[in-house]
Design a protein around this motif. Structure first.
Motif, PDB file in Angstrom:
ATOM      1  N   PHE A   1      19.617   2.853  12.212  1.00  0.00           N
ATOM      2  CA  PHE A   1      18.066   3.184  11.611  1.00  0.00           C
ATOM      3  C   PHE A   1      17.921   2.726  10.811  1.00  0.00           C
ATOM      4  CE2 PHE A   1      15.565   7.001  10.223  1.00  0.00           C
ATOM      5  CZ  PHE A   1      14.376   6.457  10.684  1.00  0.00           C
ATOM      6  N   ALA A   2      19.062   3.665   9.174  1.00  0.00           N
ATOM      7  CA  ALA A   2      19.647   2.898   8.178  1.00  0.00           C
ATOM      8  C   ALA A   2      18.929   1.470   7.802  1.00  0.00           C
ATOM      9  CB  ALA A   2      20.706   3.371   7.307  1.00  0.00           C
ATOM     10  N   VAL A   3      19.701   0.547   8.215  1.00  0.00           N
ATOM     11  CA  VAL A   3      19.278  -0.851   8.211  1.00  0.00           C
ATOM     12  C   VAL A   3      17.327  -1.367   8.480  1.00  0.00           C
ATOM     13  CG1 VAL A   3      20.055  -3.114   9.308  1.00  0.00           C
ATOM     14  CG2 VAL A   3      21.917  -1.418   8.303  1.00  0.00           C
ATOM     15  N   TYR A   4      17.023  -0.730   9.482  1.00  0.00           N
ATOM     16  CA  TYR A   4      15.675  -0.914   9.652  1.00  0.00           C
ATOM     17  C   TYR A   4      14.887  -0.321   9.097  1.00  0.00           C
ATOM     18  CZ  TYR A   4      11.277   0.522  12.412  1.00  0.00           C
ATOM     19  OH  TYR A   4       9.832   0.098  12.437  1.00  0.00           O
ATOM     20  N   VAL A   5      15.290   0.848   8.760  1.00  0.00           N
ATOM     21  CA  VAL A   5      14.113   1.483   7.393  1.00  0.00           C
ATOM     22  C   VAL A   5      14.176   0.198   5.963  1.00  0.00           C
ATOM     23  CG1 VAL A   5      14.038   3.552   5.466  1.00  0.00           C
ATOM     24  CG2 VAL A   5      14.536   4.259   8.186  1.00  0.00           C
ATOM     25  N   GLY A   6      15.371  -0.012   5.886  1.00  0.00           N
ATOM     26  CA  GLY A   6      15.643  -1.113   4.433  1.00  0.00           C
ATOM     27  C   GLY A   6      14.833  -1.701   4.816  1.00  0.00           C
ATOM     28  N   GLN A   7      14.948  -2.514   5.986  1.00  0.00           N
ATOM     29  CA  GLN A   7      13.885  -3.699   6.489  1.00  0.00           C
ATOM     30  C   GLN A   7      12.344  -3.072   5.867  1.00  0.00           C
ATOM     31  OE1 GLN A   7      13.324  -4.721  10.505  1.00  0.00           O
ATOM     32  NE2 GLN A   7      14.301  -7.220  10.040  1.00  0.00           N
ATOM     33  N   GLN A   8      11.962  -2.164   6.176  1.00  0.00           N
ATOM     34  CA  GLN A   8      10.250  -1.755   6.156  1.00  0.00           C
ATOM     35  C   GLN A   8      10.751  -1.254   4.431  1.00  0.00           C
ATOM     36  OE1 GLN A   8       8.597  -1.546   8.798  1.00  0.00           O
ATOM     37  NE2 GLN A   8      10.603  -2.635  10.095  1.00  0.00           N
ATOM     38  N   LEU A   9      11.401  -1.128   3.391  1.00  0.00           N
ATOM     39  CA  LEU A   9      11.131  -1.377   2.479  1.00  0.00           C
ATOM     40  C   LEU A   9      11.282  -2.980   1.309  1.00  0.00           C
ATOM     41  CD1 LEU A   9      13.605   1.592   1.928  1.00  0.00           C
ATOM     42  CD2 LEU A   9      11.215   1.221   0.748  1.00  0.00           C
ATOM     43  N   ASP A  10      12.333  -3.590   2.291  1.00  0.00           N
ATOM     44  CA  ASP A  10      11.982  -4.788   1.706  1.00  0.00           C
ATOM     45  C   ASP A  10      11.013  -5.803   2.278  1.00  0.00           C
ATOM     46  OD1 ASP A  10      14.737  -4.803   0.960  1.00  0.00           O
ATOM     47  OD2 ASP A  10      16.166  -5.812   2.939  1.00  0.00           O
ATOM     48  N   ILE A  11      10.120  -5.069   2.866  1.00  0.00           N
ATOM     49  CA  ILE A  11       8.794  -5.799   3.269  1.00  0.00           C
ATOM     50  C   ILE A  11       7.479  -5.033   2.418  1.00  0.00           C
ATOM     51  CG2 ILE A  11       7.101  -6.025   4.934  1.00  0.00           C
ATOM     52  CD1 ILE A  11       8.703  -5.751   7.073  1.00  0.00           C
ATOM     53  N   THR A  12       7.750  -4.084   2.356  1.00  0.00           N
ATOM     54  CA  THR A  12       6.625  -3.498   1.196  1.00  0.00           C
ATOM     55  C   THR A  12       7.372  -4.420  -0.199  1.00  0.00           C
ATOM     56  OG1 THR A  12       8.333  -1.260   0.298  1.00  0.00           O
ATOM     57  CG2 THR A  12       6.328  -1.241   2.048  1.00  0.00           C
ATOM     58  N   LYS A  13       8.812  -4.606  -0.892  1.00  0.00           N
ATOM     59  CA  LYS A  13       8.632  -5.277  -1.703  1.00  0.00           C
ATOM     60  C   LYS A  13       8.853  -6.660  -2.364  1.00  0.00           C
ATOM     61  CE  LYS A  13      12.502  -5.230  -5.733  1.00  0.00           C
ATOM     62  NZ  LYS A  13      13.758  -5.467  -5.386  1.00  0.00           N
ATOM     63  N   PHE A  14       9.095  -7.461  -0.863  1.00  0.00           N
ATOM     64  CA  PHE A  14       9.421  -8.859  -1.250  1.00  0.00           C
ATOM     65  C   PHE A  14       8.240  -9.690  -0.290  1.00  0.00           C
ATOM     66  CE2 PHE A  14      13.460  -7.204  -1.464  1.00  0.00           C
ATOM     67  CZ  PHE A  14      14.478  -8.180  -2.708  1.00  0.00           C
TER      68      PHE A  14
END
Length: 593
Positions: free
Chosen positions: A363-376
């Motif tokens: 789940f932490a990696v999944y949320v991290g992926q969503q944050l990566d989408i917002t940034k990159f």
């Protein structure tokens, strides 16, 4: 001494098998510099640092604690050297923009690096964590000149950062803060007030500390609309970047706490200190929330780290501890007793913790992926969708991951019996250190109110509907051999969909309903999220040979049969309504009869 072995195989599985991280990175031009080999090298190096540097300092740091004397704060023995080693290794700027000396690594990767530090020494981790958060706020809202002045120094570890929000009378309700910012003729401000509970407010790890302070200007509107954000350095910064005179800010004391004792939690006094406005006047809360939301995910990772640490030590203890015999006959007849692993209740506690770790990490990696989408990401539609997902899941990441982790650490402590209550085994410190993760950065009750109020009722269930649609799409594509997790996932999605609609309807009738249902709703959506993660784990393990993958499927079965049923009780409590809670008079709570 407690043990810790970085779960690198599990981390690789989550990145490479569950989320196909390399393909995700390579498909984004802003992340194309990251590949699986780079990620592997970073995780291996962090594992060495965590196991060899921060773990040995964990107990000694707890016993010595941070020191406050003559207005100065010093950290426990070994912390300063470890911090310098950490900074020189480039870890503080691991995810920072290369423009400011960072390495531009994705959040999907850094959450796993953070997990290892939180597992081995949460007190130590809090010092660079606040620096990273301060850097993110400045990167998003500071002027170019401010970024050039502060960010390279923060990410190099020469300077550190804090966030100064809470005041003695104002915790969650920041709208009533009293700290004042009086404008000076040169464009700076005089900051006057007192802040409490400031992590790393003062210490000896860096040569300067950059405080981000919430304050109100003289003509500010009432409430949260009148909050501005200011940079207040411990030492003034000269035009050439060198350090000047001491600013009028300092620690008045440090708190004596239940846990994380090596982390200096300070009362900070601002006595007309010089500060500089970040962004626009009266818009400071938005800037600070950039930092706070980052910290909230980090608190969830703190929970994961503690749960992993506790599980590893409890599993090793249970393997070595001989006591009693198996109910179906001696498993080790050559020994005076069997290991306590033969007992079903011990296995229950360990498997609960292991299931929590597996799902929380995914789940932490999944949320991290969503944050990566917002940034990159360069796709506006994808960014908007990911922003919605991050808004919905941030309170889950903070509150559900720390609630479940705390229970896991208690279960792990119980596996030790009386030894779990004794300092030398490390479990009592683990429990003490983790307790704060449910409290700071907005208590878990506040997170639950945020989820049910702003993120669900206010948007008429739009965010959760988008999330459920994704979960259903994934589940419907699972192989028929995985029907056990497919059916469970679809059933949970329907249950959450129905109870969400009920909440929206009941909240319109009675404003008290949502607050009374909040924590149960958060746990219900958390269980949906964990079910989704196990669906992804099972899908990634299915068809692969070896005990490692077979165990992933077995643990998925365990979660469905032994953990997920908690959803039923959560939904029943939501349906019970608020009347039985709100029906008591206020006098009842202080009456002795």
């Amino acid at each position: 001494m407690p043990i810790y072995n970085a779960p690198l195989a599990d981390m690789r599985f989550i990145l490479n098998d569950v989320f196909q991280a390399e393909q995700f990175w390579q498909a984004n031009e802003n992340l194309a510099h990251v590949d699986a080999a780079t990620a592997e090298a970073i995780l291996e190096e962090m594992a060495k640092f965590a196991q060899n540097v921060t773990l040995p300092l964990n107990r000694s740091g707890d016993e010595e604690g941070a020191h406050f004397e003559n207005g100065k704060v010093t950290t426990p023995a070994g912390f300063k050297e470890a911090f310098h080693q950490y900074a020189q290794g480039g870890w503080i700027g691991l995810a920072a923009d290369e423009e400011w000396g960072g390495q531009g690594m994705p959040k999907m990767l850094t959450v796993l690096a953070d997990e290892m530090l939180f597992a081995t020494n949460p007190s130590f981790m809090l010092y660079p964590l606040l620096s990273v958060g301060a850097g993110m706020a400045l990167s998003s809202y500071a002027s170019q000149e401010q970024k050039e002045t502060y960010l390279p120094k923060i990410y190099s570890g020469e300077w550190s950062g804090t966030m100064c929000l809470t005041e003695p009378h104002a915790g969650t309700d920041l709208g009533i803060i009293k700290t004042k910012a009086e404008p000076n003729s040169d464009g700076s401000y005089q900051i006057t007030g007192t802040k409490i509970f400031i992590t790393g407010g003062d210490h000896d790890l860096a040569e300067n500390i950059i405080h981000l302070v919430l304050a109100k200007t003289p003509d500010a509107p009432a409430g949260s609309r009148g909050i501005s954000l200011f940079i207040v350095p411990k030492f003034m910064v000269n035009a050439d970047g060198s350090l000047g005179e001491r600013n009028a800010v300092g620690a008045g004391s440090i708190e004596h706490k239940m846990g994380i004792k090596a982390s200096a939690t300070c009362v900070m006094n601002f006595d007309g200190a010089t500060g500089y406005l970040v962004g626009k006047e009266n818009q400071g809360l938005a800037a600070m929330f950039v930092m706070m939301n980052y910290e909230r995910l980090s608190m969830g990772i703190q929970g994961l780290g503690a749960s992993e640490f506790a599980y590893q030590n409890a599993a090793q203890y249970a393997t070595d501890r001989l006591q009693g015999r198996s109910s179906i006959g001696a498993k080790s007849p050559e020994k005076p007793a069997d290991s306590i692993l033969v007992h079903g209740d011990v296995r229950r506690m360990l498997l609960n913790a292991r299931a929590n770790n597996e799902a929380s990490r995914a789940f932490a990696v999944y949320v991290g992926q969503q944050l990566d989408i917002t940034k990159f990401s360069t796709d506006p539609e994808a960014v908007a969708k990911a922003n919605n997902r991050v808004a919905l899941l941030t309170p889950i990441a903070k509150a559900f991951l720390t609630d479940t982790a705390f229970q896991a650490t208690l279960d792990a402590q119980m596996c030790f019996g009386g030894h779990g209550f004794i300092r030398e085994w490390g479990m009592e410190q683990c429990v003490r250190d983790l307790r704060i993760a449910q409290i700071y950065e907005g208590t878990n009750g506040v997170q639950a109110q945020d989820l049910i109020g702003r993120k669900t009722i206010k948007c008429d269930g739009e965010f959760i509907a988008e999330y459920i649609a994704e979960i259903r799409d994934f589940a419907n594509e699972l192989d028929t051999d995985l029907n056990f997790i497919k059916d469970a996932t679809l059933d949970v999605a329907t249950e959450i969909e129905m109870v969400t609609q009920r909440i929206i309807e009941r909240a319109a009738e009675n404003p008290d309903f949502s607050n009374a249902a909040a924590i149960d709703y958060l746990h219900a959506v958390g269980l949906l999220s964990f079910t989704y993660m196990f669906a992804r784990i099972a899908n990634a393990a299915y068809g692969k040979q070896g005990e490692f993958y077979t165990n992933k499927l077995s643990l998925t079965h365990y979660f469905i049969q032994r953990v997920l049923p908690d959803l039923n009780s959560r939904i029943l409590k939501i349906k019970a309504g608020c009347e039985v809670i709100m029906g008591f008079s206020e006098d009842y709570f202080t009456s002795q009869s």
